[in-house]
Design an enzyme around this catalytic site. Structure first.
Site, PDB file in Angstrom:
ATOM      1  N   GLY A 123       0.847  -1.184   0.000  1.00  0.00           N
ATOM      2  CA  GLY A 123       0.000   0.000   0.000  1.00  0.00           C
ATOM      3  C   GLY A 123       0.883   1.235   0.000  1.00  0.00           C
ATOM      4  CB  CYS A 124       0.472   4.540   1.572  1.00  0.00           C
ATOM      5  SG  CYS A 124       1.372   6.078   1.760  1.00  0.00           S
ATOM      6  CG  PHE A 125       5.853   4.756  -1.233  1.00  0.00           C
ATOM      7  CD1 PHE A 125       5.585   6.032  -0.768  1.00  0.00           C
ATOM      8  CD2 PHE A 125       6.044   4.582  -2.595  1.00  0.00           C
ATOM      9  CE1 PHE A 125       5.505   7.118  -1.621  1.00  0.00           C
ATOM     10  CE2 PHE A 125       5.975   5.667  -3.465  1.00  0.00           C
ATOM     11  CZ  PHE A 125       5.703   6.938  -2.968  1.00  0.00           C
TER      12      PHE A 125
END
Length: 177
Positions: A14-16
């Site tokens: 998902g969001c890094f």
């Protein structure tokens, strides 16, 4: 890098922004870079990846010392950062670029990833199937500088995002951390 005994591991969770801090804080980790991988566009930008037309996933690439922090421990930590049953993204972030994957760099990593996925599936921790993909590592493109170490550069916003996205509560509920 190999002369020093260091290796690479690549995970999409998902969001890094939320994937850097948990790994960055571990012994034997020599670096965590936010970026994009798995797609067909060379040198994609964040805006391009967000259009869902590049095929890339947001990911982190970790440089680690396997003698200090083995790949098996990286896999355990990875699973504890994601919802491996969500095929549509992660938490508040939706779309292919936010889906989960383990990008293996060699046959050993592939086997260890397969084993850990099977173990998680059989653990009973999740009722739905584990949908995280196991993919051969391909070219990794570092994200723009403002995305690197976001948790350090913007600690308040990072904390609010981690909580507001639902990730922090999920991790606490599922893993007790």
């Amino acid at each position: 890098m190999e002369q020093q005994g260091l290796k690479k591991a690549t995970f999409a969770g998902g969001c890094f922004w939320c994937m850097v801090k948990p790994f960055n804080e571990q012994p034997g980790i020599h670096g965590v870079v936010s970026g994009y991988t798995g797609g067909h566009t060379a040198n994609p930008t964040y805006r391009e990846v967000c259009t869902e037309t590049t095929g890339h996933l947001e990911a982190v690439q970790i440089t680690y010392d396997p003698e200090v922090f083995p790949y098996e421990r990286l896999l355990q930590l990875f699973w504890q950062q994601i919802d491996p049953t969500d095929p549509g993204g992660q938490f508040h972030d939706r779309g292919e670029s936010y889906t989960t994957a383990i990008f293996y760099h060699d046959d050993n990593q592939k086997q260890l990833a397969e084993d850990s996925k099977k173990e998680l599936a059989e653990s009973g921790k999740f009722q739905a199937p584990i949908v995280t993909k196991l993919l051969e590592a391909s070219t990794f493109f570092p994200a723009e500088e403002y995305h690197q170490d976001y948790h350090k550069k913007n600690p308040f916003h990072y904390k609010m995002y981690n909580k507001g996205s639902g990730r922090a509560d999920f991790i606490k509920k599922k893993w007790g951390v």
